[in-house]
Design an enzyme around this catalytic site. Structure first.
Site, short mmCIF file in Angstrom:
data_model
loop_
_atom_site.label_atom_id
_atom_site.label_comp_id
_atom_site.label_asym_id
_atom_site.label_seq_id
_atom_site.Cartn_x
_atom_site.Cartn_y
_atom_site.Cartn_z
N VAL A 126 4.14 -0.71 4.03
CA VAL A 126 2.61 -1.21 4.71
C VAL A 126 2.02 -1.96 3.63
CG1 VAL A 126 0.44 -0.20 5.39
CG2 VAL A 126 2.50 0.82 5.87
N LYS A 153 1.79 -2.59 9.18
CA LYS A 153 3.01 -1.95 8.63
C LYS A 153 4.23 -2.80 9.28
CE LYS A 153 4.97 2.67 10.16
NZ LYS A 153 4.88 3.92 10.81
N GLY A 174 7.86 3.72 3.30
CA GLY A 174 8.33 4.96 4.15
C GLY A 174 9.67 4.74 4.29
N GLY A 212 9.76 1.35 6.81
CA GLY A 212 9.30 0.16 6.49
C GLY A 212 8.05 0.13 5.41
N ASP A 263 3.91 14.98 12.38
CA ASP A 263 3.98 14.52 11.27
C ASP A 263 2.61 14.92 10.40
OD1 ASP A 263 5.65 14.37 8.96
OD2 ASP A 263 5.72 12.18 9.23
N LEU A 304 0.87 -1.15 -0.10
CA LEU A 304 0.05 -0.13 0.11
C LEU A 304 0.91 1.27 0.02
CD1 LEU A 304 -2.65 -0.90 2.83
CD2 LEU A 304 -3.01 -0.90 0.22
N GLY A 305 1.86 1.16 0.63
CA GLY A 305 2.81 2.36 0.52
C GLY A 305 4.20 2.10 1.17
#
Length: 534
Positions: A231, A246, A226, A229, A352, A223-224
């Site tokens: 997700v 995550k 960063g 790590g 954030d 899903l994404g």
């Protein structure tokens, strides 16, 4: 040591530094690694060392430090390596060191320590009947041959605790055998849940279930990604629900700290406008490596960032956010932050906030997520004046970080207020603060401030009108109502993103104002609908 802005490493090892370690070492609150090995430092280790809560490596070996090991070391939750060997330390080993769940290497050799080894630092081998050899105290059977034992040496993990005296040396051997156990097991190892979650009574999920639920961490389920790590979309066995997993990349410096920060924040928060945590996993993978993951409820409509900055047409099937939807999303965001700041004791600072960290559920309502650099303010920090230079090491995202953080000022709720202001302006103008148009001193805040109030319709996101019919767009009463609403929300964004913290609204006032804007728009829209019907 007043350099509170240092954030990665301070290496002063193998010099001729002498004298006591200053109390100011506690000001290095943002530092990840401190190397002081091989000097002539003396005196006691100050208790203020415990203020360095994000530190991962602390090396003070080969000095002449005296006194006892400070119990405040327990506050450095992310510590992975601690070396105090070759000093003149005395007293007993603090049992509180057992709370350092990330600690991999502990060196206490060549000191004058005495007393019993803390029980929680010991090792149990119950249930591992295949083990053999070792020290007599382990009461294990003799190994068949020495050659077979040699073949297993390469499997030993580098986790060492070295402490003098005969009784204490036993601990070192125990920990080496622990490394052997990691490699020896062919089945999924027993999971260990971080202490942060013991109060929340979360359901427990083993590594194998996460592996299976994400199809072996398939790239198709990503899903994404960063800094710390990835997700994945997944499912939990026997629950038949979609989740977002995550998985932390523990090879990246700071990932343990990020996991701990998110655990600490999530342990304290429960609110309908925050992403719900389902469970966690703190275990060992099939290669014998540490594994950390958090499992959240799945947000069907992804991040707010995608909805603000997508290209909308009849082909992609995604519709632009209407004005009413944006107002509802803005209310959800301020409610989440108001809860973190004023509904939690002590307060939680998100640190954030930005559209990519705001997720939308199937009903298009916003949920705050990503607490990887969140800060839980203790009482002392929360009472610091705004001009304090005792920063605790904030790291946010370019364009959303409060200006005072760049000057080393302390983290505060007003930093989140600034991020909120920028996010609100972005939500209603469709412009990112990192857009190439913002340069030479021009920012998104300045862009909105110059346009307010006369030109707010010019800077408003043109995609808003894609959800409105041609008749309403040509209705002057409708246009006036929309302009009034946009003016109010843009003004709120400007007031929240002022340069100086003292000039910004408090989060509670911002929340009240956002609710008033949304409610007024809803009531006038209903009245307009009634008139149209008549």
């Amino acid at each position: 040591m007043e350099l509170s802005s240092l954030s990665i490493i301070l290496d002063l090892s193998h010099n001729f530094l002498e004298g006591p370690l200053p109390l100011g070492v506690g000001n290095l609150v943002n530092l990840e690694e401190l190397w002081l090995s091989g000097n002539k430092l003396s005196g006691e280790i100050p208790d203020t060392i415990g203020n360095c809560r994000v530190m991962e490596i602390l090396l003070m070996d080969e000095n002449t430090l005296q006194g006892s090991i400070p119990a405040t070391l327990k506050d450095i939750k992310g510590l992975t390596q601690l070396n105090l060997s070759a000093n003149n330390l005395n007293g007993s080993i603090p049992g509180t060191l057992a709370s350092l769940t990330n600690l991999r290497e502990l060196y206490l050799a060549h000191n004058n320590l005495s007393g019993t080894i803390p029980e929680l630092l010991g090792l149990t081998i119950v249930g591992n009947n295949a083990l053999c050899g070792g020290i007599p105290e382990l009461h294990l059977p003799k190994c068949p041959s020495s050659s077979e034992g040699k073949s297993k040496k390469g499997m030993l993990r580098t986790i060492r605790i070295v402490i003098p005296t005969a009784g204490v040396l036993l601990l070192s051997l125990f920990v080496v055998w622990a490394g052997f156990l990691y490699r020896k097991s062919k089945t999924a190892p027993k999971k260990e849940i971080p202490p942060q979650f013991t109060e929340t009574e979360l359901p427990i999920v083993p590594y194998n279930d996460i592996l299976k639920g994400t199809d072996g961490f398939s790239e198709a389920n990503v899903l994404g990604k960063g800094r710390y790590g990835t997700v994945y979309r997944g499912t939990i066995e026997n629950q038949a629900i979609a989740v977002a997993v995550k998985v932390f990349n523990l090879q990246v410096s700071g990932s343990y700290k990020s996991f701990q920060a998110e655990c600490e924040a999530l342990r304290r928060v429960r609110h309908c406008c925050l992403v719900k945590i389902v469970t966690c996993c703190s275990s060992i993978d099939h290669q014998g490596q540490d594994f950390r993951a958090l499992v959240f409820e799945f947000m069907a409509n992804g991040s707010l960032d995608r909805w603000i900055h997508s290209n909308f047409d009849s082909q992609n099937g995604q519709r632009a956010l209407s004005l009413s939807q944006r107002l509802d999303i803005a209310v959800d965001i301020v409610d989440a932050l108001d809860y973190l700041h004023n509904g939690c004791q002590p307060p939680v600072i998100h640190c954030d906030l930005k559209p990519s960290n705001i997720l939308l559920n199937q009903d298009m309502r916003a949920r705050g997520g990503h607490f990887g650099i969140a800060r839980v303010l203790d009482e002392a920090i929360s009472k610091q004046p705004m001009n304090s230079n005792s920063s605790i090491g904030i790291r946010g995202s370019i364009g959303y970080i409060a200006p005072e953080y760049g000057d080393g000022l302390a983290v505060s709720t007003y930093g989140d207020v600034f991020s909120l202001g920028i996010t609100l302006i972005e939500l209603f103008t469709g412009k990112s603060p990192t857009n190439v148009m913002f340069k030479d001193g021009i920012s998104l805040h300045h862009y909105a401030e110059v346009a307010f109030p006369d030109k707010v319709m010019e800077i408003a996101d043109a995609n808003i009108w894609l959800r409105e019919g041609p008749n309403t767009i040509n209705d002057m009463r409708y246009i006036t109502r929309i302009k009034e609403c946009l003016s109010s929300v843009i003004q709120l964004g400007i007031l929240c993103s002022k340069q100086l913290p003292i000039e910004r609204l408090s989060m509670s006032n911002a929340a009240a104002e956002m609710h008033a804007i949304r409610d007024k728009h809803a009531s006038t829209q209903q009245l307009s609908d009634v008139r149209s019907y008549q």
